[in-house]
Design an enzyme around this catalytic site. Sequence first.
Site, PDB file in Angstrom:
ATOM      1  CG  ASP A 216     -10.204  -4.559  11.931  1.00  0.00           C
ATOM      2  OD1 ASP A 216     -11.387  -4.243  12.122  1.00  0.00           O
ATOM      3  OD2 ASP A 216      -9.254  -3.998  12.537  1.00  0.00           O
TER       4      ASP A 216
HETATM    5  C1  GLC Z   1      -9.487  -2.159  15.416  1.00  0.00           C
HETATM    6  C2  GLC Z   1     -10.703  -1.782  14.623  1.00  0.00           C
HETATM    7  C3  GLC Z   1     -10.378  -1.039  13.374  1.00  0.00           C
HETATM    8  C4  GLC Z   1      -9.141  -0.202  13.596  1.00  0.00           C
HETATM    9  C5  GLC Z   1      -7.973  -1.161  13.771  1.00  0.00           C
HETATM   10  C6  GLC Z   1      -6.659  -0.426  14.046  1.00  0.00           C
HETATM   11  O1  GLC Z   1      -9.666  -3.409  16.004  1.00  0.00           O
HETATM   12  O2  GLC Z   1     -11.636  -2.787  14.303  1.00  0.00           O
HETATM   13  O3  GLC Z   1     -11.536  -0.249  13.052  1.00  0.00           O
HETATM   14  O4  GLC Z   1      -8.914   0.659  12.500  1.00  0.00           O
HETATM   15  O5  GLC Z   1      -8.210  -2.107  14.795  1.00  0.00           O
HETATM   16  O6  GLC Z   1      -6.720   0.204  15.271  1.00  0.00           O
END
Ligand code: GLC
Length: 751
Positions: free
Chosen positions: A283
């Site tokens: 993430d």
């Molecule tokens: C965010 C989220 C994730 C998302 C990623 C990219 O913090 O937790 O669900 O896809 O970053 O934006």
Amino acid sequence: MKDKIALFVFTVLLLLTGCTPAKRDTGVNKEIERKVDELVRKMTLEEKLGQMNQISSWGNIEDMSNLVRKGQIGSILNEVEPARINAMQKVAMEESRLRIPLLIARDVIHGFKTIFPIPLGQAASFNPALAETGARVAAIETSSVGIRWTFAPMIDISRDPRWGRIAESFGEDVYLTSVMGAATVKGFQGDSLSDPTSIAACPKHFIGYGAAEGGRDYNSTNIPERQLRNVYLPPFEEAVKAGAATIMTSFNDNDGIPSTANAYLLKTVLRDEWKFDGFVVSDWASVTEMISHGFAADNAEAAMKAINAGVDMEMVSASYIGEAPGLVKEYKVKESDIDEAVRNILRIKFRLGLFDNPYVDVPQKEVFYAPAHLADAKEAAIQSVILLKNEKNTLPVSASVKTVLITGPMADAPYEQLGTWIFDGEKSHTITPLKAIREMMGNEVQIIYEPALAYSRDVNPAGVAKAVEAAKKADIILAFVGEESILSGEAHSMAGLDLQGNQSDLILSLAKTGKPLVTTVMAGRPLTIEKEVNASSAVLYSFHPGTMGGPALADLLWGKAVPSGKTPVTFPKMVGQIPMYYSHNTTGRPATRKEVLLKDIPVEAGQTSLGCTSFYLDAGFDPLYPFGYGLSYTTFEYSNIRLSASKLKKNDTMTIEFDLANTGQVAATEVAQLYVQDKVGSIARPVKELKRFARIELQAGEKKTVSFELPMSDLAFWNIDMKKEVEAGDFNLWVAGCSQSGTPVSFEVID
Ligand code: GLC
């Protein structure tokens, strides 16, 4: 037409050559594997780490192109301009040494331009086909700008509405989330990832993120493996079976281990058990956030732990490309593991057809907001709305109504109505309830519009008085309240779930006018609205319904459509009841619902005179609304439930038949639900679990025989020995329109 001919020819050739297409892009494709291996053999360590490196577009295309030219970027997220995407793909394909295309990504959670209801709303439809359609529409719009990877579906089991991200989930239930999640994967990925309109799905967040302690985002979770196996992992297993191309790790640490370094999950479960052959992405900065977790001392240790655990691609924190060369030199990371990560990434790029053609030339104007897309979004919104109350058949609005007051901060809130995780949807395309009702009924009724409050947190007292004054002239009041979109979603946990601002005062003040009051709630989560429900004649619950929410609600309010949604998550009476979900264990002292509650406790009550069961003195045991609840403009009757057998072996399949009648005056759809209880197990088992559901359309007065097929293998669970098994014993089974309805019938599983 030419596509159809091509497909026909393709099919005929397949039949002649005897080879059939790989199921949904999984399974070994020898040609792709050969190309992947050949490419990996040519790559330097730096080029391999480049493929494992994802950046978020920072705007300066020259800077990014320079890194692409050097082979230091494998993926870019948050770049949406097709011309810029084509330009950087051109650099990758013509100026980098190995001509490896970029994988462009975006969070397309419930639509790109045409916005569908938030996933929690889609879950309320109990309609996987609807989720698949929505994902397909999103894929067509997204891929038209050159984006071929979305970070969705989010399939975290969510049982705490304080957690803002419940909005992105399919709710509390394992089976519903599994079915909706797999359907969404299929919608995004289509029949083949190589189709230019397909985008790689990314089920997230692996694993347990929805159980963040206190419903506070990013917080720790403490989920024992058996519960992971029985509750949190199944939706991901179904998504992998559906062919999900990628998986995203979660921010949380579970029992002290951040998911981004949990080798047991990422290797033993995902790879060894499930044979997942796509790639794992972290993430946002969750690799280097392991320093904040106190799980890594620095970027080098964070990178080492993530790579060794099986995280193939690092989102934005750039520790792989910075630290891995040293880690390899120090034998802390094996280059063979890096090779495996790069193979996983390249495999998906090949499956997407990016090496053959990474460019786009589709004129977006024909794709964005296409009439068919808007029609699909409207149907999704219609099916996602839940009728919670309808006293004296207040709804649908009667033809005798000549003057309507429309009020509340969500009546004409085009941005808020779209809900959370909207990067590319445009509020200018939103049709709000006010706009839709004016367009639909403007000639037939007089519409008075008095918003009363400018936004959901507005505490302006004057507006309420104006609405109350306006109500005197109206035959019916349509109040639209709820949450601004920013109040749910990532990092937007709430400790209280009451309506914000003066909304509650608005509802209660309007109720005092004595006029029929229809309250529609648009929110990203269940809210504690017991007093507003009590004050209203009718209540519709619409989780942020998206671009076409207005026309959907207008049709439902005037009866052109009939509500069919069911609660995909339990609605607590008060926050103190959380976590609260229907498939709980019985406990040793289950509530009898005959307990003496706070208001009835005698003064100086004796210490042992109360309860001795699992309930709250002030809130009792029941929620405001249970899972699977929703009314209609008609009524339904379940009868004559019959099982194909009352004793079955573990490899048998039971057929459950029942009659379902529409006993009312209008055609409507009922979500019939099948629940099963394993009465005695090697571990304590939930009081019931959803095992099947179906949307059944019935004309007024019509009765149908409906049947479900239930293999006994679907009753398997991870037991006392940590084995997934069906255990012989007695079971109860319900078929009903809600998790708390119906009369059980029993059956036995025998060895
Ligand atoms: C965010 C989220 C994730 C998302 C990623 C990219 O913090 O937790 O669900 O896809 O970053 O934006």
